[in-house]
Scaffold this motif. Structure first.
Motif, PDB file in Angstrom:
ATOM      1  N   VAL A 133       0.311  -1.368   0.341  1.00  0.00           N
ATOM      2  CA  VAL A 133       0.150   0.262  -0.148  1.00  0.00           C
ATOM      3  C   VAL A 133       1.177   0.986  -0.137  1.00  0.00           C
ATOM      4  N   THR A 134       2.404   1.039   0.841  1.00  0.00           N
ATOM      5  CA  THR A 134       2.456   1.941   0.593  1.00  0.00           C
ATOM      6  C   THR A 134       3.384   2.393  -1.050  1.00  0.00           C
ATOM      7  N   LEU A 135       3.499   1.221  -1.555  1.00  0.00           N
ATOM      8  CA  LEU A 135       4.166   1.987  -2.718  1.00  0.00           C
ATOM      9  C   LEU A 135       2.808   2.073  -3.515  1.00  0.00           C
ATOM     10  N   VAL A 136       2.063   1.736  -3.609  1.00  0.00           N
ATOM     11  CA  VAL A 136       0.724   1.817  -4.496  1.00  0.00           C
ATOM     12  C   VAL A 136       0.610   3.672  -4.445  1.00  0.00           C
ATOM     13  N   GLY A 137       0.711   4.327  -2.814  1.00  0.00           N
ATOM     14  CA  GLY A 137       0.416   4.684  -2.674  1.00  0.00           C
ATOM     15  C   GLY A 137       1.360   6.599  -2.442  1.00  0.00           C
ATOM     16  N   VAL A 138       2.743   6.277  -2.478  1.00  0.00           N
ATOM     17  CA  VAL A 138       4.175   6.877  -3.548  1.00  0.00           C
ATOM     18  C   VAL A 138       3.815   6.959  -5.151  1.00  0.00           C
ATOM     19  N   LEU A 139       3.112   5.680  -5.813  1.00  0.00           N
ATOM     20  CA  LEU A 139       3.842   5.646  -6.817  1.00  0.00           C
ATOM     21  C   LEU A 139       2.262   7.201  -7.513  1.00  0.00           C
ATOM     22  N   SER A 140       0.790   6.881  -6.892  1.00  0.00           N
ATOM     23  CA  SER A 140       0.233   7.555  -7.154  1.00  0.00           C
ATOM     24  C   SER A 140       0.524   9.083  -7.285  1.00  0.00           C
ATOM     25  N   TRP A 141       1.457   9.561  -6.253  1.00  0.00           N
ATOM     26  CA  TRP A 141       1.841  10.787  -5.925  1.00  0.00           C
ATOM     27  C   TRP A 141       2.575  11.558  -6.389  1.00  0.00           C
ATOM     28  N   VAL A 142       3.246  10.139  -7.279  1.00  0.00           N
ATOM     29  CA  VAL A 142       4.837  10.331  -8.133  1.00  0.00           C
ATOM     30  C   VAL A 142       3.889  10.947  -9.084  1.00  0.00           C
ATOM     31  N   LEU A 143       3.273   9.375  -9.985  1.00  0.00           N
ATOM     32  CA  LEU A 143       2.219   9.414 -11.394  1.00  0.00           C
ATOM     33  C   LEU A 143       0.921  10.769 -10.531  1.00  0.00           C
ATOM     34  N   PRO A 144       0.622  11.853 -10.760  1.00  0.00           N
ATOM     35  CA  PRO A 144      -0.810  11.987 -10.613  1.00  0.00           C
ATOM     36  C   PRO A 144      -1.681  11.849 -11.648  1.00  0.00           C
ATOM     37  N   ARG A 145      -0.978  12.094 -12.675  1.00  0.00           N
ATOM     38  CA  ARG A 145      -1.638  11.517 -13.887  1.00  0.00           C
ATOM     39  C   ARG A 145      -2.108  11.117 -14.486  1.00  0.00           C
ATOM     40  N   ALA A 146      -1.499   9.956 -13.700  1.00  0.00           N
ATOM     41  CA  ALA A 146      -1.832   8.786 -14.753  1.00  0.00           C
ATOM     42  C   ALA A 146      -3.288   8.046 -14.874  1.00  0.00           C
ATOM     43  N   SER A 147      -3.402   7.656 -16.017  1.00  0.00           N
ATOM     44  CA  SER A 147      -5.533   6.937 -15.636  1.00  0.00           C
ATOM     45  C   SER A 147      -5.122   6.217 -14.591  1.00  0.00           C
ATOM     46  N   TRP A 148      -7.059   7.081 -14.495  1.00  0.00           N
ATOM     47  CA  TRP A 148      -7.589   6.506 -13.313  1.00  0.00           C
ATOM     48  C   TRP A 148      -7.570   4.142 -13.718  1.00  0.00           C
ATOM     49  N   ARG A 149      -7.418   3.879 -14.731  1.00  0.00           N
ATOM     50  CA  ARG A 149      -7.514   2.344 -14.959  1.00  0.00           C
ATOM     51  C   ARG A 149      -6.453   2.225 -13.719  1.00  0.00           C
ATOM     52  N   LEU A 150      -5.048   2.959 -14.392  1.00  0.00           N
ATOM     53  CA  LEU A 150      -3.835   2.379 -13.542  1.00  0.00           C
ATOM     54  C   LEU A 150      -4.147   2.889 -12.177  1.00  0.00           C
ATOM     55  N   HIS A 151      -4.418   3.436 -12.047  1.00  0.00           N
ATOM     56  CA  HIS A 151      -4.560   3.023 -10.182  1.00  0.00           C
ATOM     57  C   HIS A 151      -5.593   2.625  -9.879  1.00  0.00           C
ATOM     58  N   LEU A 152      -6.415   2.282 -10.641  1.00  0.00           N
ATOM     59  CA  LEU A 152      -7.556   0.752 -10.463  1.00  0.00           C
ATOM     60  C   LEU A 152      -7.283  -0.455 -10.278  1.00  0.00           C
ATOM     61  N   VAL A 153      -5.840  -0.697 -11.007  1.00  0.00           N
ATOM     62  CA  VAL A 153      -5.384  -1.990 -10.827  1.00  0.00           C
ATOM     63  C   VAL A 153      -3.966  -1.913  -9.905  1.00  0.00           C
ATOM     64  N   TRP A 154      -3.908  -0.507  -9.449  1.00  0.00           N
ATOM     65  CA  TRP A 154      -2.672  -0.493  -8.162  1.00  0.00           C
ATOM     66  C   TRP A 154      -2.735  -1.314  -6.916  1.00  0.00           C
ATOM     67  N   TRP A 155      -4.664  -0.730  -6.770  1.00  0.00           N
ATOM     68  CA  TRP A 155      -5.337  -0.463  -5.786  1.00  0.00           C
ATOM     69  C   TRP A 155      -6.034  -2.210  -6.133  1.00  0.00           C
ATOM     70  N   SER A 156      -6.812  -2.226  -6.753  1.00  0.00           N
ATOM     71  CA  SER A 156      -7.322  -3.806  -6.434  1.00  0.00           C
ATOM     72  C   SER A 156      -6.124  -4.880  -6.198  1.00  0.00           C
ATOM     73  N   TRP A 157      -4.313  -4.458  -6.779  1.00  0.00           N
ATOM     74  CA  TRP A 157      -3.592  -5.756  -6.523  1.00  0.00           C
ATOM     75  C   TRP A 157      -3.538  -5.752  -4.941  1.00  0.00           C
ATOM     76  N   ALA A 158      -3.362  -4.448  -4.657  1.00  0.00           N
ATOM     77  CA  ALA A 158      -2.924  -4.705  -3.394  1.00  0.00           C
ATOM     78  C   ALA A 158      -3.830  -4.757  -2.059  1.00  0.00           C
ATOM     79  N   LEU A 159      -5.151  -4.811  -2.702  1.00  0.00           N
ATOM     80  CA  LEU A 159      -6.251  -5.427  -2.309  1.00  0.00           C
ATOM     81  C   LEU A 159      -6.090  -6.799  -1.896  1.00  0.00           C
ATOM     82  N   VAL A 160      -6.127  -7.165  -3.420  1.00  0.00           N
ATOM     83  CA  VAL A 160      -5.517  -8.935  -3.907  1.00  0.00           C
ATOM     84  C   VAL A 160      -4.771  -9.637  -2.669  1.00  0.00           C
TER      85      VAL A 160
END
Length: 203
Positions: A118-145
């Motif tokens: 979750v830390t890794l995904v969270g940091v990537l989210s603020w390093v890449l704030p303009r990444a597509s919402w689909r990519l963010h969804l994949v990241w957070w879904s993988w953390a949930l898995v």
């Protein structure tokens, strides 16, 4: 109230663990591996290159420091202090659990696997704030898995993974205030672009 929450934790572990199949075992064992970070980083690489060019390797520093901080807090401070036995270490649960990876000897609270990812995904989210919402969804879904896999495998209670996710988010959010000065220091070209006057390109 605490007794009820403990009972709920135990029942949720049993309910999820007893749904085991060979296919789920294979999938969630892979998700629970330390190599589970790989897909997140691989999916982030094109965006990092597109946004930061050849200097993107410098972003490994905030990523590594953030995850190392989370890992230290979870494994060296919180786990020894709380010292909660894992589900697979509980005598009343052990005979009922399917344990394809055996049982870790360390404490249960909180889930370091979950906190780190979750830390890794969270940091990537603020390093890449303009990444597509689909990519963010994949990241957070993988953390949930991954978090689900820790409960499915009998290594953690749901409250352990929730606490791990909360710690991971706190560490990632703690770095957000440092985002602009940190990126400006690590990526000088980014700083120049941010400070460029609005009419500079027309000259």
């Amino acid at each position: 109230m605490l007794d009820f929450l403990r009972f709920l934790d135990q029942q949720l572990v049993l309910a999820l663990n007893q749904e085991h199949t060979p296919l789920l075992d294979a999938l969630l064992l892979a998700a629970s591996s330390r190599l589970a970070w790989g897909p997140v980083l691989l999916l982030a690489l094109p965006g990092l290159w597109r946004h930061y060019g050849a200097s993107c390797w410098r972003l490994l520093l905030p990523l590594a420091l953030s995850v190392a901080t989370t890992n230290w807090l979870a494994s060296d401070l919180i786990k020894p202090w709380v010292n909660r036995p894992r589900p697979c270490q509980a005598p009343d649960l052990l005979p009922l659990l399917h344990l394809p990876v055996g049982c870790s000897a360390s404490a249960s609270f909180l889930s370091t696997h979950t906190a780190d990812l979750v830390t890794l995904v969270g940091v990537l989210s603020w390093v890449l704030p303009r990444a597509s919402w689909r990519l963010h969804l994949v990241w957070w879904s993988w953390a949930l898995v991954l978090a689900t896999s820790r409960v499915y495998l009998g290594q953690h209670y749901p409250s352990d993974v929730l606490a791990g996710a909360a710690l991971g988010l706190l560490v990632a959010l703690g770095g957000r205030g440092l985002r602009r000065p940190l990126l400006a220091r690590l990526l000088p070209a980014t700083r120049v672009k941010q400070q460029e006057p609005a009419g500079a390109r027309s000259s």
